[in-house]
Each structure stands twice: as structure tokens, then as C-alpha cells.
Design an enzyme around this catalytic site. Structure first.
Site, PDB file in Angstrom:
ATOM      1  N   HIS A  88       0.873  -1.182   0.000  1.00  0.00           N
ATOM      2  CA  HIS A  88       0.000   0.000   0.000  1.00  0.00           C
ATOM      3  C   HIS A  88       0.902   1.220   0.000  1.00  0.00           C
ATOM      4  O   HIS A  88       1.828   1.306   0.806  1.00  0.00           O
ATOM      5  CB  HIS A  88      -0.892  -0.007   1.240  1.00  0.00           C
ATOM      6  N   HIS A 108       1.382   5.723  -0.926  1.00  0.00           N
ATOM      7  CA  HIS A 108       0.732   7.029  -1.059  1.00  0.00           C
ATOM      8  C   HIS A 108       1.376   7.765  -2.235  1.00  0.00           C
ATOM      9  O   HIS A 108       1.605   8.965  -2.167  1.00  0.00           O
ATOM     10  CB  HIS A 108       0.864   7.822   0.238  1.00  0.00           C
ATOM     11  N   ASP A 133       1.473  -4.131 -21.131  1.00  0.00           N
ATOM     12  CA  ASP A 133       2.485  -5.134 -20.783  1.00  0.00           C
ATOM     13  C   ASP A 133       2.157  -5.821 -19.462  1.00  0.00           C
ATOM     14  O   ASP A 133       2.649  -6.919 -19.190  1.00  0.00           O
ATOM     15  CB  ASP A 133       3.872  -4.470 -20.644  1.00  0.00           C
ATOM     16  N   HIS A 147      -8.769   7.514  -1.449  1.00  0.00           N
ATOM     17  CA  HIS A 147      -7.775   6.959  -0.520  1.00  0.00           C
ATOM     18  C   HIS A 147      -6.435   6.764  -1.225  1.00  0.00           C
ATOM     19  O   HIS A 147      -5.562   7.604  -1.096  1.00  0.00           O
ATOM     20  CB  HIS A 147      -8.328   5.650   0.072  1.00  0.00           C
TER      21      HIS A 147
END
Length: 233
Positions: A97, A99, A122, A173
């Protein structure tokens, strides 16, 4: 004291350091986990520890029900999302995860990243999906656990396979990516960020830019992933 999870911790540590080296995180934001299916556990970055201070022994081992198995630090605040994905998607070995700027920008715009070019093709044959912002009742509930539900619901609704599309944006998010191991999850996070940046620039140059035609999508994906793939050694 040695740990039976030392190799798993090291894999997770190295993947987290890669996130930082690839400029995919800001300060302590972002995390990578690595799974050990045999023991039903995964390793994940501790919450809020700066990358320059992070050590392999700081990595926390948790099970799929979010119980800490080993480690004296609190695991990432996103741990419940990782646990939910590992529990429901048996063929993934690592989750990341970030940012990253362009990925987050598309998530904040609540838009799928269109497949405009062969760099995107690709790696996957679909637009990079953006899940709708989480419903209020889910936000007020078990938020990080419900983020996992949000991801699975998006894939079900869009009829996507998690083994073919190894990345997603969460509305307002940011991005999650996964793969056969932690290193591949980080790789897919960088691919997502590059495709997001290229798509943004494409629309600046030509707001009416057409989607990549199907024949080129198929050609580029198949030469890397098809049964007759011939890319690489």
C-alpha cells in the site's frame, strides 16, 4: 534470539525499503507485507516507524485474524486490510500500500486509469480499477477490515480476476497492489504509479485520447504473459 520467521521478516523488510527507494511513500506512510501460507501468518511493517530507522527485527508477524504472533511493536494500521485479502485470495504472496502521488490523484478523482498505451498493456489488459469511496456505515465500522471488503466488492462488480489485475485504487484513498511475493507487490505498485502518471500526462496533451486498441493490448500482454510468451530470457 533467532526467529523461525527470520527469512519472512527479511523479505518483508527489503520490500518495505524498496518502497522508499522507489519514491512511492511519504515519511512513514505506506507498507508491504509478505505471507507464509504454510504457517498461516504474514510479516508486515510496524506502524509509524521511519524507513531510515526500520530494521528487519522490527517487522511484526501476525496471523490472518490479526493476532500478533511475534514482535514487540504495533503492526501497520492497514494490517486488517492485508489479512482480509490474504484470507480471501489464496494465490497472493505479498501486498503493498503506498501514497504515491499520481496513483493517489486518480483515486481522489475517483477514476479508473484508462489503458492508453503498451506500457500499461504489458502488465494488464484492463483499466486499473478505482473502487467507489467507502459507504458511511463501513467507515464507521471496522474501517481497515472493511477496506478489504471494498476491494473484493470492486473486483466482483467489475468482474475482474485478482490474479490478472494485481492492483486497485480506492476512491479518495489510494493504491493497493499485490503479487506472488512482496517484491512483486512493490513492482506492481511502481507500475501502477508510472501508468497513472503517463495517463495523466496523456490527458493533458489530448483530453480526447483514445483507449489503446484491443489488438495492441492483446499483443503486448500475451508476449509477456500468454502461453507463447517470448519476452525476457
Amino acid at each position: 534470539m533467532s526467529s523461525k520467521f527470520q527469512a519472512l521478516k527479511q523479505e518483508c523488510y527489503e520490500a518495505n525499503m524498496q518502497l522508499n527507494e522507489l519514491n512511492l511513500v511519504v515519511y512513514t506512510f505506506g507498507n508491504v507485507s509478505a505471507v507464509d501460507r504454510e504457517n498461516g501468518v504474514f510479516a508486515i511493517k510496524p506502524s509509524g516507524v521511519p524507513y531510515e530507522e526500520l530494521k528487519a527485527e522490527d517487522i511484526v508477524i501476525v496471523d490472518f485474524d490479526n493476532n500478533i504472533i511475534e514482535g514487540d511493536k504495533r503492526p501497520s494500521s492497514d494490517t486488517k486490510t492485508h489479512a482480509y485479502l490474504y484470507k480471501h485470495w489464496p494465490n497472493i504472496g505479498g501486498i503493498a500500500h503506498t501514497h504515491a502521488t499520481y496513483s493517489v490523484a486518480w483515486a481522489q478523482a475517483q477514476r479508473d486509469v484508462p489503458i492508453f498505451g503498451t506500457t500499461h498493456a504489458d502488465h494488464l489488459t484492463a483499466d486499473i480499477p478505482c473502487a467507489p469511496p467507502m459507504a458511511d456505515h463501513l467507515i464507521e465500522g471496522n474501517y481497515e477490515h472493511n477496506t478489504g471488503i471494498q476491494i473484493l466488492d470492486c473486483f466482483k462488480e467489475k468482474n475482474l480476476s485478482y490474479e490478472e489485475v494485481e492492483m486497485v485504487l480506492l476512491g479518495n484513498h489510494g493504491p493497493f497492489a499485490w503479487g506472488k511475493n512482496a517484491a512483486k507487490a512493490v513492482y506492481n505498485s511502481k507500475v501502477l504509479e508510472v501508468c497513472a502518471e503517463m495517463a495523466y500526462l496523456t490527458l493533458q496533451i489530448n483530453p480526447a485520447a483514445p483507449r489503446l486498441k484491443d489488438s495492441l493490448i492483446k499483443k503486448h500482454y500475451d508476449r509477456k504473459h500468454g502461453k507463447d510468451a517470448y519476452y525476457g530470457q
